[in-house]
Design a protein around this motif. Structure first.
Motif, PDB file in Angstrom:
ATOM      1  N   LYS A 119       0.840  -1.196   0.000  1.00 28.19           N
ATOM      2  CA  LYS A 119       0.000   0.000   0.000  1.00 28.19           C
ATOM      3  C   LYS A 119       0.873   1.243   0.000  1.00 28.19           C
ATOM      4  CE  LYS A 119      -3.947  -2.080   2.212  1.00 28.19           C
ATOM      5  NZ  LYS A 119      -5.013  -1.909   3.181  1.00 28.19           N
ATOM      6  N   GLU A 161     -10.629   8.014  -1.287  1.00 27.24           N
ATOM      7  CA  GLU A 161      -9.483   7.205  -1.718  1.00 27.24           C
ATOM      8  C   GLU A 161      -9.048   7.581  -3.123  1.00 27.24           C
ATOM      9  OE1 GLU A 161     -10.086   3.093   0.815  1.00 27.24           O
ATOM     10  OE2 GLU A 161     -11.018   3.228  -1.157  1.00 27.24           O
ATOM     11  N   GLU A 172       0.360  17.204   6.527  1.00 33.91           N
ATOM     12  CA  GLU A 172       0.627  18.008   7.717  1.00 33.91           C
ATOM     13  C   GLU A 172      -0.393  19.128   7.768  1.00 33.91           C
ATOM     14  OE1 GLU A 172       4.690  19.309   7.632  1.00 33.91           O
ATOM     15  OE2 GLU A 172       5.450  17.285   7.954  1.00 33.91           O
ATOM     16  N   VAL A 228       1.167  11.121   3.561  1.00 29.16           N
ATOM     17  CA  VAL A 228       1.304  11.888   4.800  1.00 29.16           C
ATOM     18  C   VAL A 228       0.856  13.319   4.518  1.00 29.16           C
ATOM     19  CG1 VAL A 228       2.937  12.738   6.534  1.00 29.16           C
ATOM     20  CG2 VAL A 228       3.237  10.463   5.528  1.00 29.16           C
ATOM     21  N   LYS A 259       1.629   4.961   1.300  1.00 32.13           N
ATOM     22  CA  LYS A 259       1.351   5.791   2.470  1.00 32.13           C
ATOM     23  C   LYS A 259       1.380   7.247   2.034  1.00 32.13           C
ATOM     24  CE  LYS A 259       2.917   2.809   6.112  1.00 32.13           C
ATOM     25  NZ  LYS A 259       3.529   2.748   7.420  1.00 32.13           N
ATOM     26  N   GLU A 272       2.256  12.089  18.405  1.00 33.54           N
ATOM     27  CA  GLU A 272       2.541  10.956  17.516  1.00 33.54           C
ATOM     28  C   GLU A 272       1.690  11.086  16.261  1.00 33.54           C
ATOM     29  OE1 GLU A 272       0.664   7.074  18.771  1.00 33.54           O
ATOM     30  OE2 GLU A 272       0.486   8.208  20.636  1.00 33.54           O
ATOM     31  N   PRO A 273       2.112  10.470  15.164  1.00 31.04           N
ATOM     32  CA  PRO A 273       1.312  10.534  13.934  1.00 31.04           C
ATOM     33  C   PRO A 273      -0.094   9.980  14.166  1.00 31.04           C
ATOM     34  CG  PRO A 273       3.478   9.634  13.476  1.00 31.04           C
ATOM     35  CD  PRO A 273       3.354   9.710  14.976  1.00 31.04           C
ATOM     36  N   ILE A 274      -1.047  10.565  13.471  1.00 28.28           N
ATOM     37  CA  ILE A 274      -2.436  10.127  13.572  1.00 28.28           C
ATOM     38  C   ILE A 274      -2.779   9.344  12.316  1.00 28.28           C
ATOM     39  CG2 ILE A 274      -4.837  10.904  13.683  1.00 28.28           C
ATOM     40  CD1 ILE A 274      -3.723  13.452  15.101  1.00 28.28           C
ATOM     41  N   SER A 275      -3.140   8.096  12.498  1.00 27.40           N
ATOM     42  CA  SER A 275      -3.531   7.239  11.386  1.00 27.40           C
ATOM     43  C   SER A 275      -5.004   7.496  11.080  1.00 27.40           C
ATOM     44  CB  SER A 275      -3.337   5.782  11.787  1.00 27.40           C
ATOM     45  OG  SER A 275      -2.788   5.050  10.758  1.00 27.40           O
ATOM     46  N   PHE A 276      -5.308   7.826   9.843  1.00 27.30           N
ATOM     47  CA  PHE A 276      -6.682   8.141   9.460  1.00 27.30           C
ATOM     48  C   PHE A 276      -7.408   6.876   9.028  1.00 27.30           C
ATOM     49  CE2 PHE A 276     -10.046   9.518   6.599  1.00 27.30           C
ATOM     50  CZ  PHE A 276     -10.656  10.484   7.369  1.00 27.30           C
ATOM     51  N   PRO A 277      -8.430   6.459   9.773  1.00 30.46           N
ATOM     52  CA  PRO A 277      -9.167   5.245   9.410  1.00 30.46           C
ATOM     53  C   PRO A 277     -10.178   5.549   8.306  1.00 30.46           C
ATOM     54  CG  PRO A 277     -10.040   6.145  11.451  1.00 30.46           C
ATOM     55  CD  PRO A 277      -8.893   7.031  11.024  1.00 30.46           C
TER      56      PRO A 277
END
Length: 74
Positions: A4, A55, A10, A8, A6, A38-43
């Motif tokens: 996948k 997407e 900001e 990022v 990634k 910490e980084p925030i993972s977007f669900p």
């Protein structure tokens, strides 16, 4: 396991404050510090009906950036 890409992003404090205001949420110093910790993972699952559009839009941006990088390396 499927590979996948990634992506990022900001966000500056002014943008987050504007979003908090629109969401009727107070952006306290404590919340801001937690967000920075910490980084925030977007669900993507939380987007439900708009997931595919989100997407696709993010994928288009990633493709454009990838093509630009390839051009710069020539």
């Amino acid at each position: 396991m499927e590979e996948k890409v990634k992506v990022v992003i900001e966000l500056d404090k002014n943008t987050v404050q504007a979003a908090a205001y629109l969401g009727d949420t107070q952006l306290s110093d404590e919340l801001w510090k937690q967000m920075l910790s910490e980084p925030i993972s977007f669900p993507m699952g939380v987007m439900e009906e708009q997931r595919k559009e989100m997407e696709l839009g993010i994928s288009m941006a990633a493709i454009g950036i990838g093509l630009k990088r390839m051009e710069e390396l020539k």
